[in-house]
Design an enzyme around this catalytic site. Structure first.
Site, short mmCIF file in Angstrom:
data_model
loop_
_atom_site.label_atom_id
_atom_site.label_comp_id
_atom_site.label_asym_id
_atom_site.label_seq_id
_atom_site.Cartn_x
_atom_site.Cartn_y
_atom_site.Cartn_z
N ASP A 1 45.03 67.29 31.39
CA ASP A 1 45.91 68.46 31.40
C ASP A 1 47.39 68.12 31.29
O ASP A 1 48.24 68.90 31.67
CB ASP A 1 45.68 69.25 32.69
CG ASP A 1 45.73 68.36 33.93
OD1 ASP A 1 46.40 67.31 33.90
OD2 ASP A 1 45.07 68.71 34.93
N GLU B 1 37.15 65.76 30.47
CA GLU B 1 37.54 66.36 31.74
C GLU B 1 37.98 67.80 31.52
O GLU B 1 39.05 68.23 31.95
CB GLU B 1 38.62 65.55 32.46
CG GLU B 1 38.73 65.90 33.94
CD GLU B 1 39.85 65.16 34.64
OE1 GLU B 1 39.54 64.40 35.57
OE2 GLU B 1 41.04 65.33 34.26
N GLU C 1 50.28 71.72 34.58
CA GLU C 1 48.93 71.27 34.23
C GLU C 1 47.91 72.41 34.13
O GLU C 1 47.03 72.39 33.25
CB GLU C 1 48.45 70.23 35.24
CG GLU C 1 49.16 68.89 35.15
CD GLU C 1 50.44 68.82 35.95
OE1 GLU C 1 51.04 67.73 36.03
OE2 GLU C 1 50.87 69.87 36.48
N HIS D 1 53.59 62.45 44.20
CA HIS D 1 54.42 62.53 43.00
C HIS D 1 54.51 63.92 42.41
O HIS D 1 55.41 64.19 41.63
CB HIS D 1 53.86 61.61 41.91
CG HIS D 1 52.64 62.17 41.24
ND1 HIS D 1 51.39 62.13 41.82
CD2 HIS D 1 52.49 62.84 40.06
CE1 HIS D 1 50.52 62.71 41.01
NE2 HIS D 1 51.15 63.16 39.95
N ARG E 1 54.93 67.47 40.84
CA ARG E 1 56.18 68.21 40.60
C ARG E 1 56.40 69.33 41.61
O ARG E 1 57.49 69.53 42.13
CB ARG E 1 56.17 68.77 39.17
CG ARG E 1 57.47 69.37 38.72
CD ARG E 1 57.31 69.99 37.34
NE ARG E 1 56.91 69.01 36.35
CZ ARG E 1 57.76 68.39 35.54
NH1 ARG E 1 59.05 68.64 35.62
NH2 ARG E 1 57.33 67.52 34.65
N HIS F 1 56.25 56.33 43.17
CA HIS F 1 56.33 56.79 41.79
C HIS F 1 57.72 56.51 41.23
O HIS F 1 58.72 56.50 41.95
CB HIS F 1 56.02 58.29 41.74
CG HIS F 1 55.66 58.79 40.38
ND1 HIS F 1 56.60 59.15 39.45
CD2 HIS F 1 54.46 58.99 39.80
CE1 HIS F 1 55.99 59.57 38.35
NE2 HIS F 1 54.69 59.49 38.53
#
Length: 416
Positions: free
Chosen positions: A122, A144, A158, A230, A232, A262
């Site tokens: 994604d 996936e 995503e 990590h 967003r 990260h």
């Protein structure tokens, strides 16, 4: 009742799926698009299987979303990149990244004219790879496929990316029955959806067999906690509060926390001031895949906002606390191998302390099992694609169909 979903790699091919003009003779030229570390991990088994087969010619394209993390990883994973794009700019907007990727990937598709484009998951690389292929009338296979939270902007971007890919792809390789059910509920023909398991399991088992990684924990005690942060939507004040809860957890004095940090400046600017000076917290640079896998195998508890780690941890019997308000992988939660705890620092701390101090609660999660597959997802994917393009599927793979329950209806999992 949901329509039937194929779990067999030998289902009949949809007439809408294009095949090679030299089906059955010339190798199928498959362009695999990857730009991030998780994409490399999950597409590497497919690339290796195709490279080892006389029936396929894999063309791996890296977009550079995680450029610094990818080069050594691809060498470890025995994957050769044929093309590398240079599209990343510091703190660039998603709109500009998307435009550069569609343009760059479109050029590769036009120059190489692959028979098929394969995308995974994604990411922005996956979405733009699918879009570039669509613009050039090249069929897309989605590895996936079907993960959903039900919240269009969480995770961002995503959730929308994978929904859009679901409208473009011709072949949908769903990791679980639930994921397949999401696709069918959205109108994807059941004949184009295949439940395969997740390739992340294939690759995790493969890399651990290589014994190439080093565990980054220094203690041999029973309270080794691996943390990855990590995402967003967690950045900013939410992540800062999470850092405070991790510090309080380390204040116990009997916990060693390892945090691979990260590269994102937005992550580092928040977590380093909170955690860098604590003796119970080891902040390390992002780990290579082999070292991360070894560290995961060596830990006792995982705290993560990652998607892939939610799949890897149950494979190794590691309880996972998911530091998000939604998850597109509810199977691990429902199986009891993971718990969706949200982002509240008190809830995170309480959940971690309980697992560290309650042996029975820990044992139940550690023994819950893995709902994401049996390590043979790649073989099923390659066999189906071989059949789609007129290749002798038996020669491409001998994998049995995945024997799992039929998918239920659509759904998501959220703390909201």
């Amino acid at each position: 009742m949901s329509p039937e979903v194929s779990t067999s790699p030998h289902a009949s091919m949809s007439p809408e799926v294009s095949t090679s003009p030299n089906a059955g003779t010339a190798p199928v030229r498959a362009m695999l698009v990857l730009g991030t570390r998780p994409e490399a991990i999950k597409l590497a088994p497919v690339a290796r299987a195709m490279a080892a087969s006389p029936h396929f010619e894999p063309l791996v394209v890296t977009t550079g979303q995680h450029r610094e993390m990818l080069q050594q990883m691809l060498e470890l994973l025995q994957v050769e990149a044929k093309f590398e794009l240079d599209v990343m700019r510091d703190r660039q907007e998603l709109s500009k990244l998307t435009a550069r990727l569609v343009d760059g990937l479109g050029e590769v598709v036009r120059a190489e004219r692959p028979d098929l484009v394969i995308v995974q998951g994604d990411t922005t690389s996956a979405l733009t790879g699918a879009l570039a292929a669509f613009y050039e009338h090249v069929p897309v296979a989605h590895v996936e496929a079907g993960l959903r939270t039900g919240v269009p902007d969480n995770p961002f971007p995503e959730e929308l990316n994978r929904r859009l890919i679901g409208r473009i792809a011709r072949r949908h390789f769903a990791p679980t029955p639930r994921a397949a059910g999401h696709l069918i509920a959205e109108g994807v023909p059941a004949a184009d959806v295949f439940v395969t398991g997740n390739t992340v399991i294939d690759n995790l088992l493969w890399v651990l067999e290589q014994d190439a990684g080093r565990d980054r924990f220094e203690s041999s005690g029973p309270r080794r906690v691996l943390v990855t942060l990590h995402r967003r939507e967690n950045q900013g004040d939410t992540m800062r509060a999470m850092g405070k809860s991790l510090r309080r957890l380390a204040d116990r004095g009997d916990v060693e926390i390892v945090l691979p940090l990260h590269k994102s400046p937005a992550v580092r600017e928040v977590l380093l001031p909170e955690l860098s000076d604590h003796p119970g917290i080891r902040i390390v640079e992002p780990l290579g895949y082999a070292d991360f896998s070894a560290t995961l195998a060596g830990c006792d508890l995982v705290l993560t906002d990652s998607g892939g780690v939610q799949e890897e941890a149950p494979t190794l019997g590691k309880p996972a606390l998911v530091l998000r308000t939604t998850t597109e992988r509810p199977e691990a939660v429902e199986a009891g191998a993971a718990r969706l705890v949200g982002t509240d620092p008190e809830v995170i701390l309480d959940a971690a302390v309980r697992l560290l101090d309650d042996e029975e609660a820990y044992r139940r999660m550690a023994k819950a099992g893995n709902p994401f597959g049996d390590g043979h997802a790649t073989a099923r994917i390659v066999a189906q694609l071989a059949e789609d393009f007129g290749v002798d599927a038996a020669a491409a793979s001998t994998a049995d169909p995945l024997v799992i329950p039929r998918p239920g209806g659509p759904g998501s999992y959220s703390t909201a």
